[in-house]
Motif scaffolding. Structure first.
Motif, PDB file in Angstrom:
ATOM      1  N   THR A 178      -9.374   4.843   6.356  1.00 27.12           N
ATOM      2  CA  THR A 178      -8.444   5.255   5.318  1.00 27.12           C
ATOM      3  C   THR A 178      -7.050   5.237   5.905  1.00 27.12           C
ATOM      4  N   MET A 179      -6.123   4.618   5.174  1.00 28.24           N
ATOM      5  CA  MET A 179      -4.780   4.427   5.687  1.00 28.24           C
ATOM      6  C   MET A 179      -3.796   5.011   4.695  1.00 28.24           C
ATOM      7  N   ARG A 180      -2.941   5.902   5.150  1.00 31.15           N
ATOM      8  CA  ARG A 180      -1.955   6.538   4.274  1.00 31.15           C
ATOM      9  C   ARG A 180      -0.594   5.911   4.512  1.00 31.15           C
ATOM     10  N   LEU A 181       0.042   5.440   3.426  1.00 31.87           N
ATOM     11  CA  LEU A 181       1.365   4.845   3.515  1.00 31.87           C
ATOM     12  C   LEU A 181       2.368   5.733   2.806  1.00 31.87           C
ATOM     13  N   SER A 182       3.600   5.679   3.256  1.00 24.21           N
ATOM     14  CA  SER A 182       4.662   6.458   2.623  1.00 24.21           C
ATOM     15  C   SER A 182       5.175   5.726   1.401  1.00 24.21           C
TER      16      SER A 182
ATOM     17  N   SER B 179       0.734  -1.592   6.205  1.00 21.67           N
ATOM     18  CA  SER B 179      -0.567  -1.955   5.634  1.00 21.67           C
ATOM     19  C   SER B 179      -0.976  -3.332   6.101  1.00 21.67           C
TER      20      SER B 179
ATOM     21  N   GLU C 242      -7.721   1.659  -3.453  1.00 21.13           N
ATOM     22  CA  GLU C 242      -6.436   2.367  -3.358  1.00 21.13           C
ATOM     23  C   GLU C 242      -6.427   3.474  -4.418  1.00 21.13           C
TER      24      GLU C 242
ATOM     25  N   GLU D 224      -4.926   6.205  -4.678  1.00 25.11           N
ATOM     26  CA  GLU D 224      -3.557   6.573  -5.020  1.00 25.11           C
ATOM     27  C   GLU D 224      -2.625   5.648  -4.257  1.00 25.11           C
ATOM     28  N   ARG D 225      -1.439   5.465  -4.796  1.00 23.71           N
ATOM     29  CA  ARG D 225      -0.552   4.467  -4.201  1.00 23.71           C
ATOM     30  C   ARG D 225      -0.287   4.775  -2.727  1.00 23.71           C
ATOM     31  N   GLY D 226      -0.521   3.737  -1.917  1.00 25.09           N
ATOM     32  CA  GLY D 226      -0.252   3.861  -0.492  1.00 25.09           C
ATOM     33  C   GLY D 226      -1.433   4.325   0.332  1.00 25.09           C
ATOM     34  N   THR D 227      -2.510   4.745  -0.309  1.00 22.36           N
ATOM     35  CA  THR D 227      -3.707   5.175   0.418  1.00 22.36           C
ATOM     36  C   THR D 227      -4.807   4.137   0.223  1.00 22.36           C
TER      37      THR D 227
ATOM     38  N   THR E 282      -8.509   2.695   1.249  1.00 22.01           N
ATOM     39  CA  THR E 282      -9.807   3.067   1.810  1.00 22.01           C
ATOM     40  C   THR E 282     -10.667   1.813   1.854  1.00 22.01           C
TER      41      THR E 282
END
Length: 592
Positions: A2-6, A17, A76, A78-81, A83
């Motif tokens: 899981t990657m969280r983006l600002s 990403s 995705e 939510e925007r920027g996350t 999985t």
């Protein structure tokens, strides 16, 4: 992972990403994806989790590509996350089994959709317009970059022309998805290939997609010719055999490259576990691949490997729900064993005029796939010894000069005499002999009866168009059967007479009310330049017990066999049934 983006730093977030995706891709598959052959399976969301067990089965059947990918909402939330775990597992299953994944960008993340917040899941993931096309670009670029060493081919959305998958949508919405996906995908992976597609063979939709801005933004076209498959299984293979010519005509008309590949990314025949239904499905899978490859289609994806279930209607799978193999599995396995992963079209043979024969360069030698064109069957006699293999994989030597009885179920013939192979090669680019040419006819018609007399117009029998045959004043005719919910009569006009671009047509129907006291009325539903539509005028039959003729004048017809038929008599709201004696079509002007 899981990657969280600002989200507040969107461009930096997207760069991170893509960077993370590149790292996974380089580590995962440094030598690129396994080669993708011509035989594929299209997999549904219902069976998505089956891939660890299903892919080894498919590989044993000779499948080398699977059309499958998690939907955007799951990747995705939510925007920027992002999985990626479920997509990673799918790609890993493909690697382990030598299967290349054919990815799909679909549908919409709920937070990107314009659906109201209280809408159901289907509406929230399929309602257009998208709030911001930047959301789509970020999703596409991240997916392509992450899997650039595993997934080469991507399809933009699934059946966008179907309201079930794209609500409140316009052609312009799809053009936006295509153009933006093409742009960012090529940046993330310059060697990737992007395809557009539609439900059935909706040439009107595809043409509008191209002319409204998607021209030059796709590498291949996908179609889902379920209706044409139904026609072929009903003995109307000629309708299926017009498919590629119509697609090429559309591409030429819209100024696209003449060598754009054509794919069938979904096609299938349902089956229950009844033996007769399973035999029919096995026959269908061989015909689907053969009729497609025989026209020059590059890749075909049978829907489905296992499931999805449709209750009493059965399912499309070549593997049953209990994981046992259906006859269609064996038929596919036999076909891939003989034809190889990438059969090359050599040409066609028409030895008696009563069968369909297609010759391919197979895995080891030329292979003839052949079956009778009608229930009457056919008989062939080869000048030299050959081997005949049925769709169950059983091979039988056949001495030269011995009769081979053909039925509607295909067989494979190997050990072909060189003269027959040379004849097939000589026929390769010639028109199919089974297709009649009505281009110079003044009119075409269908005279109804116990056995219709069809001269360029074919009546399609079955479903809600199942008719009743009877004598009316000593003349055989056919009528609707409203009481049994058969409110339509379906017709197909030969493409050589009227097809894409032939807009100005007159359709004359000679009919009478089945019960003059009740009366009857009907209009037509027909293929128009912007999809199927109903005529505003209708034929109101008088109470007289006599034959009456009415002519419907069309100015926007566009007969492309999108759903396997060009027009239908529509009895909705009629007080009674109608007898039909004859249907005639007249084209005003030269053939387009």
């Amino acid at each position: 992972m899981t990657m969280r983006l600002s989200v507040s730093h969107a461009s930096l977030g997207l760069a991170l990403s893509v960077w993370a995706a590149v790292g996974w891709a380089e580590e995962a598959q440094p030598n690129g994806p396994p080669p993708g052959g011509s035989f594929g399976i299209a997999s549904s969301g219902e069976s998505f989790g089956d891939h660890p067990r299903l892919f080894p089965e498919l590989r044993e059947a000779g499948v080398s590509m699977v059309r499958s990918f998690p939907e955007w909402p799951g990747l995705e939330p939510e925007r920027g996350t992002f999985t990626w775990e479920i997509a990673d597992r799918l790609v890993e299953s493909g690697r382990k089994n030598g299967i290349q994944i054919f990815g799909i960008f679909c549908y919409l993340a709920p937070w990107a959709s314009s659906a109201p917040a209280n809408a159901g899941h289907g509406a929230r993931t399929r309602t257009f317009p998208i709030k911001d096309i930047a959301f789509w670009r970020e999703y596409v670029e991240a997916a392509v970059a992450r899997y650039r060493n595993d997934i080469v081919c991507w399809e933009v959305y699934n059946e966008f022309n179907s309201s079930g998958f794209a609500q409140n949508a316009t052609v312009k919405d799809y053009v936006g998805l295509v153009k933006n996906a093409y742009e960012v995908a090529k940046k993330a992976h310059p060697d990737c290939r992007i395809g557009i597609g539609c439900a059935d063979v909706d040439l009107s939709f595809l043409e509008q997609v191209v002319v409204q801005g998607a021209g030059g933004c796709f590498d291949f076209i996908n179609v889902h010719p379920y209706s044409l498959m139904d026609a072929a299984m009903a003995g109307r293979e000629t309708i299926f055999l017009r498919m590629v010519a119509n697609l090429r005509k559309m591409l030429q008309k819209t100024g696209q490259r003449p060598d754009i590949e054509l794919w069938v990314s979904e096609i299938g025949v349902t089956s229950t576990n009844d033996a007769a239904a399973e035999r029919r499905q096995a026959e269908g899978i061989v015909k689907a691949f053969t009729l497609s490859f025989g026209q020059g289609v590059e890749k075909v994806f049978w829907f489905e490997g296992r499931g999805p279930a449709y209750g009493a209607g059965g399912d499309f799978g070549i593997v049953r729900n209990d994981w046992s193999r259906r006859p269609s599995f064996t038929a596919l396995q036999t076909m891939t064993r003989l034809l190889g992963a990438n059969p090359r079209r050599l040409g066609w043979l028409n030895p008696t005029g009563q069968s369909y024969g297609f010759v391919f360069q197979g895995a080891a030698e030329p292979v003839l796939t052949i079956w009778a064109s009608s229930e009457k069957g056919d008989t062939l006699r080869f000048p030299a010894d050959v081997t005949v293999t049925d769709i169950a994989g059983r091979s039988t030597p056949l001495k030269g000069g011995t009769d081979l009885a053909l039925a509607r179920v295909p067989v494979f013939v190997t050990g072909l005499p060189e003269k027959l192979v040379a004849e097939a090669k000589g026929n390769r680019d010639k028109p199919f002999p089974w297709l009649r040419d009505f281009s110079q006819a003044e009119t075409v018609s269908c005279r109804m009866g116990q056995a219709n007399v069809e001269e360029g117009v074919t009546q399609n029998e079955g479903g809600d168009g199942k008719t009743v045959t009877g004598l009316v004043d000593g003349i055989y005719a056919r009528r609707t059967d409203i009481g049994r919910r058969s409110e339509y009569m379906y017709f197909d006009v030969d493409d050589s007479y009227a097809s894409v671009g032939d807009h100005d047509l007159e359709i004359s129907v000679t009919a009478r009310a089945a019960n003059p006291e009740k009366g009857a009325r009907f209009n037509l539903t027909y293929e128009a330049a912007k999809g199927y539509r109903d005529t505003p005028d209708e034929f109101r039959l008088s109470s007289a017990a006599e034959w009456q003729t009415y002519t419907f004048k069309l100015s926007d017809a566009n007969f492309a066999n999108n759903w396997g038929w060009n027009f239908r008599i529509r009895m909705c709201g009629s007080p009674g049934d109608v007898w039909v004696k004859e249907v005639t079509v007249k084209r005003n002007g030269p053939k387009k």
